[in-house]
Write an enzyme that holds these catalytic residues in place. Structure first.
Site, PDB file in Angstrom:
ATOM      1  CB  ILE A  11      -0.966   0.015   1.209  1.00  0.00           C
ATOM      2  CG1 ILE A  11      -0.204  -0.129   2.517  1.00  0.00           C
ATOM      3  CG2 ILE A  11      -2.029  -1.060   1.051  1.00  0.00           C
ATOM      4  CD1 ILE A  11      -1.069  -0.027   3.753  1.00  0.00           C
ATOM      5  CB  SER A  12       0.749   4.375  -1.839  1.00  0.00           C
ATOM      6  OG  SER A  12       0.776   3.652  -3.038  1.00  0.00           O
ATOM      7  CB  THR A  13      -0.519   6.544   2.310  1.00  0.00           C
ATOM      8  OG1 THR A  13      -1.875   6.180   2.035  1.00  0.00           O
ATOM      9  CG2 THR A  13       0.040   7.366   1.156  1.00  0.00           C
ATOM     10  CD  GLN A  16      -3.210   3.624  -0.237  1.00  0.00           C
ATOM     11  OE1 GLN A  16      -2.195   2.934  -0.249  1.00  0.00           O
ATOM     12  NE2 GLN A  16      -3.660   4.263  -1.300  1.00  0.00           N
TER      13      GLN A  16
END
Length: 185
Positions: A11-13, A16
Site C-alpha cells: 500500500i502507498s500510505t 490505506q
C-alpha cells in the site's frame, strides 16, 4: 528442496488498508507474507528487499495485482528478470499471470507496459486538470478552515483572555489552527 509460495503486498500510505491483499494472498495459499507501506515508484522497498533476500530457486512470489509490485515497465521487467535468474516464478492473481510459462511471460510483459501507460495517462490528466483550474483562477487543495471572520473572532476572544482550547471549540477547529491564525495576524 522445499519450495515456498511467498506473498507480497503493498500500500502507498499508512491510511490505506492492506487487508484485502492479505486475504487474497492467504486464500492463494502463501506460506509467508511481506507487506510494504511504501510508494510503488521506488524499486527498493523494505519488505520487498527482505523478501528477495529469502528467495530460493523454485519459489513463487504471489501478488494480487501487478501495480502492487511496481509502477514502471522497466522496474517490473528488471525484477522479473532478476527473479528468473534466481529460478523464482511470479504469479499475479487478478490478472491471471504466471511467469513459469512462456505465455505467462509474454502476457506479463504486455500488462506491465499497459500498467505504466495507464499511470502516465492519469498523471498527465491530473497535470492538465490542475493547469486548467489555475487558468480559471482556482487553487488546489482544501478550503481554509479559518475565514477572515473566524480569524477576527479568534483574535477578539484571545484578547478577552479566552483559552485556545475554548476558542477552538467555539469555532469548530483544532488548537493548532487557532495558533496559526493568531500568528498570521
Amino acid at each position: 528442496m522445499t519450495t515456498k509460495r511467498i506473498g507480497y503486498g503493498r500500500i502507498s500510505t499508512a491510511d490505506q488498508n492492506a487487508s484485502s491483499q492479505e486475504d487474497a494472498l492467504k486464500n492463494a495459499g502463501v506460506d509467508q507474507m511481506f507487506i510494504d507501506t511504501f510508494t510503488g515508484t521506488k524499486s527498493s522497498r523494505p519488505q520487498l528487499d527482505r523478501m528477495k533476500e529469502q528467495l530460493r530457486s523454485g519459489d513463487t512470489i504471489v501478488i494480487t495485482r501487478l501495480d502492487r509490485l511496481g509502477r514502471s515497465t522497466k522496474d517490473l521487467l528488471n525484477l522479473v528478470s532478476e527473479l528468473d535468474d534466481l529460478g523464482v516464478n511470479l504469479q499475479v492473481l487478478e490478472q491471471n499471470i504466471n511467469t513459469s510459462t512462456p505465455d505467462g511471460k509474454l502476457f506479463f510483459t504486455m500488462i506491465a507496459a499497459f500498467a505504466e501507460f495507464e499511470r502516465e495517462i492519469m498523471r498527465s490528466r491530473t497535470i492538465d486538470g490542475l493547469a486548467a483550474a489555475r487558468a480559471r483562477g482556482r487553487k488546489g487543495g482544501r478550503k481554509p478552515a479559518m475565514t477572515q471572520s473566524k480569524i477576527q473572532t479568534a483574535k477578539s476572544m484571545y484578547e478577552q483572555g479566552k483559552q485556545i482550547k475554548e476558542i477552538a471549540e467555539v469555532l469548530g477547529v483544532s488548537r493548532p489552527t487557532i495558533y496559526r491564525a493568531l500568528d498570521s495576524q
